[in-house]
Design a protein around this motif. Structure first.
Motif, PDB file in Angstrom:
ATOM      1  N   HIS A 264       0.944  -1.226   0.075  1.00 50.06           N
ATOM      2  CA  HIS A 264      -0.080  -0.014   0.127  1.00 50.06           C
ATOM      3  C   HIS A 264       0.761   1.160  -0.157  1.00 50.06           C
ATOM      4  O   HIS A 264       0.967   2.157   1.044  1.00 50.06           O
ATOM      5  CB  HIS A 264      -1.013  -0.114   1.206  1.00 50.06           C
ATOM      6  N   PRO A 265       1.748   1.493  -1.122  1.00 50.00           N
ATOM      7  CA  PRO A 265       2.431   2.676  -1.173  1.00 50.00           C
ATOM      8  C   PRO A 265       1.573   4.066  -1.005  1.00 50.00           C
ATOM      9  O   PRO A 265       0.605   4.346  -1.494  1.00 50.00           O
ATOM     10  CB  PRO A 265       3.075   2.391  -2.486  1.00 50.00           C
TER      11      PRO A 265
ATOM     12  N   ASP B 156       4.597   9.462   4.069  1.00 53.88           N
ATOM     13  CA  ASP B 156       4.108   8.871   4.971  1.00 53.88           C
ATOM     14  C   ASP B 156       4.496   7.304   4.518  1.00 53.88           C
ATOM     15  O   ASP B 156       3.812   6.379   5.254  1.00 53.88           O
ATOM     16  CB  ASP B 156       2.283   8.756   4.808  1.00 53.88           C
ATOM     17  N   ASN B 157       5.011   6.998   3.563  1.00 53.83           N
ATOM     18  CA  ASN B 157       5.509   5.731   3.179  1.00 53.83           C
ATOM     19  C   ASN B 157       6.431   5.108   4.310  1.00 53.83           C
ATOM     20  O   ASN B 157       7.542   5.546   4.489  1.00 53.83           O
ATOM     21  CB  ASN B 157       6.057   5.657   1.925  1.00 53.83           C
ATOM     22  N   THR B 158       6.295   3.965   4.763  1.00 56.66           N
ATOM     23  CA  THR B 158       6.758   3.104   5.836  1.00 56.66           C
ATOM     24  C   THR B 158       8.174   2.399   5.108  1.00 56.66           C
ATOM     25  O   THR B 158       8.821   1.952   6.015  1.00 56.66           O
ATOM     26  CB  THR B 158       6.086   2.314   6.885  1.00 56.66           C
ATOM     27  N   ASN B 159       8.044   2.070   3.544  1.00 59.56           N
ATOM     28  CA  ASN B 159       9.075   1.230   3.148  1.00 59.56           C
ATOM     29  C   ASN B 159       9.979   1.942   2.126  1.00 59.56           C
ATOM     30  O   ASN B 159      11.179   1.096   2.127  1.00 59.56           O
ATOM     31  CB  ASN B 159       8.136   0.096   2.148  1.00 59.56           C
ATOM     32  N   ALA B 160       9.975   3.152   1.855  1.00 55.00           N
ATOM     33  CA  ALA B 160      10.828   3.748   1.156  1.00 55.00           C
ATOM     34  C   ALA B 160      11.091   5.177   1.527  1.00 55.00           C
ATOM     35  O   ALA B 160      10.075   5.989   1.980  1.00 55.00           O
ATOM     36  CB  ALA B 160      10.522   3.676  -0.316  1.00 55.00           C
ATOM     37  N   HIS B 161      12.327   5.811   1.200  1.00 55.45           N
ATOM     38  CA  HIS B 161      12.277   7.163   1.322  1.00 55.45           C
ATOM     39  C   HIS B 161      11.932   7.954   0.183  1.00 55.45           C
ATOM     40  O   HIS B 161      11.866   7.299  -0.812  1.00 55.45           O
ATOM     41  CB  HIS B 161      13.789   7.509   1.950  1.00 55.45           C
TER      42      HIS B 161
ATOM     43  N   ASN C  69      12.954  11.041   4.924  1.00 53.70           N
ATOM     44  CA  ASN C  69      13.282   9.667   5.438  1.00 53.70           C
ATOM     45  C   ASN C  69      11.747   8.685   5.207  1.00 53.70           C
ATOM     46  O   ASN C  69      10.561   9.634   5.322  1.00 53.70           O
ATOM     47  CB  ASN C  69      13.970   9.542   6.641  1.00 53.70           C
ATOM     48  N   LYS C  70      11.969   7.588   5.734  1.00 54.57           N
ATOM     49  CA  LYS C  70      10.524   6.908   5.847  1.00 54.57           C
ATOM     50  C   LYS C  70       9.567   7.427   6.910  1.00 54.57           C
ATOM     51  O   LYS C  70      10.159   7.764   8.102  1.00 54.57           O
ATOM     52  CB  LYS C  70      11.093   5.403   6.135  1.00 54.57           C
ATOM     53  N   ASN C  71       8.445   7.651   6.673  1.00 53.80           N
ATOM     54  CA  ASN C  71       7.559   7.743   7.885  1.00 53.80           C
ATOM     55  C   ASN C  71       7.994   9.122   8.539  1.00 53.80           C
ATOM     56  O   ASN C  71       8.004   9.081   9.768  1.00 53.80           O
ATOM     57  CB  ASN C  71       7.064   6.696   8.555  1.00 53.80           C
ATOM     58  N   SER C  72       8.299  10.050   7.880  1.00 55.39           N
ATOM     59  CA  SER C  72       8.852  11.503   8.456  1.00 55.39           C
ATOM     60  C   SER C  72       8.440  12.670   7.626  1.00 55.39           C
ATOM     61  O   SER C  72       7.861  12.315   6.779  1.00 55.39           O
ATOM     62  CB  SER C  72      10.430  11.452   8.689  1.00 55.39           C
ATOM     63  N   LEU C  73       8.911  13.915   8.093  1.00 53.50           N
ATOM     64  CA  LEU C  73       8.540  14.773   7.595  1.00 53.50           C
ATOM     65  C   LEU C  73       9.527  16.031   7.342  1.00 53.50           C
ATOM     66  O   LEU C  73      10.557  15.829   8.586  1.00 53.50           O
ATOM     67  CB  LEU C  73       7.229  15.694   7.788  1.00 53.50           C
ATOM     68  N   VAL C  74       9.729  16.997   6.681  1.00 53.50           N
ATOM     69  CA  VAL C  74      10.875  18.137   6.700  1.00 53.50           C
ATOM     70  C   VAL C  74       9.995  19.294   6.421  1.00 53.50           C
ATOM     71  O   VAL C  74       8.937  19.528   5.666  1.00 53.50           O
ATOM     72  CB  VAL C  74      11.841  17.854   5.564  1.00 53.50           C
TER      73      VAL C  74
END
Length: 128
Positions: free
Chosen positions: A44-45, A81-86, A114-119
């Motif tokens: 579920h990308p 929000d992707n937990t598998n890829a940056h 990065n995975k599941n993060s924000l800037v």
């Protein structure tokens, strides 16, 4: 009255071979589609997003000489929000305009989230 049973012409071996190959290919395509669809549903990308989280108009003056002076604080957020890829962003730029007149250009150098993060990017725009 007796009927004579005639034997039809036999189907050529190459035709049977082609039919078997087409059947195998069709079944393989169906199985591959099921595997790809189930993989998509499991992973579920999610697509990375860029949003403006806040914007403040600190100063807005139109002088007697018809000069527009502005001071604006803008916060732009890149979210992954992707937990598998940056996610990586390049050539990110926005034009801030007022009534069709470009006031400022907001530019960010290439960056990664990065995975599941924000800037967050904080811009202070002063224009005249």
């Amino acid at each position: 009255m007796t009927r004579k049973l005639t034997q039809g012409s036999a189907t050529h071996t190459l035709v049977w071979f082609a039919a078997i190959i087409c059947t195998v290919v069709a079944i393989a395509v169906i199985i591959a589609g099921i595997v790809v669809f189930s993989g998509y549903m499991i992973i579920h990308p999610r697509v990375p997003l860029i949003t403006v989280t806040s914007a403040y108009l600190d100063n807005f003056q139109n002088t007697e000489a018809s000069l527009l002076e502005t001071e604006i604080t803008i916060v732009v957020r890149a979210e992954n929000d992707n937990t598998n890829a940056h996610a990586s962003f390049s050539d990110t730029s926005f034009m801030l305009s007022f009534r069709g007149l470009n006031i400022a250009g907001l530019v960010a150098y290439p960056f990664e989230v990065n995975k599941n993060s924000l800037v967050d990017f904080h811009y202070l725009v002063q224009s005249s």
